[in-house]
Design a protein around this motif. Sequence first.
Motif: not given
Length: 282
Positions: A197, A143, A174, A186, A176-177, A184, A163
Amino acid sequence: MDPALLKAREAFKKKAFATPVIEAKRPVTSNQESGKESNKKPRKSAPAPVAEKTFDFKKYKPSSNANFACLAKIVKYMKQRYLDGDNEPLTLEDMLDETNQLDLAPRQRQWLATEALKNNPKVDITEDGQKYFYKPTFPLKDKKSLLRLLDKYDQRGQGGIPLEDIQESLPNADRCIKALGEAIIMLTRPTDKKKILYYNDRSIQFKVDDEFQKFWRTAAVDGLDDAKIEEYLEKHGITSMKDVGGKNSTPMQKRKKPTSKKPRNFKKHNEHMGDILQDYNG
């Protein structure tokens, strides 16, 4: 019966059997000849020996659909290995073994080794040219590397990253996001509904009054250029926007060159000492 007649009868038989008889041939008519020919069956010719067909691999050309289906299967397998944390280079034979494609023709194997895998943007090759491994769109490991990448895009003004590119480059993307949270942003692109992103730079965040937001949303500026907006602001007595735009720089005028050359007058020095100076050249 009279015995004399019987003897005469027996003598006639012996004479008849002893005399040879010649039978005359009857003339054959055309109708009879045609009938005989029609009754004759045509002879069947002996079948020619069948030569055994040999398979020529050089002339074998598999369909393009089969070729690309084989390539897509290999790339999909290599990508899944990378996302599972295993990106060890493999030979072509190993990849075919893992994807259950060992029955490929030699021509298909040659196409994969010389053209398809070398020119595929998702596959990279080792220096010796014998093994292949998956090549992600971005070299991401965790990440932190993802956040640095989004920050770099934001500082350079490159916008966001799709993405799907992140999901193909980062294992457990997913997760890590989700772990990055508000670091971040989206957004869904309206043109193709793809998720993008962006890096959320908190240093430039500021609070805007609700009243100003209402005025901003109600102002319709569609189809207006900078000149019309400036004209509108001037009518309403707003002149603070004049210095924001770029200044119109006036081009420098070049000096005109003289058409005719005039003799230049040089300044003479020490004219007041003309009576004292003497010429000793003679």
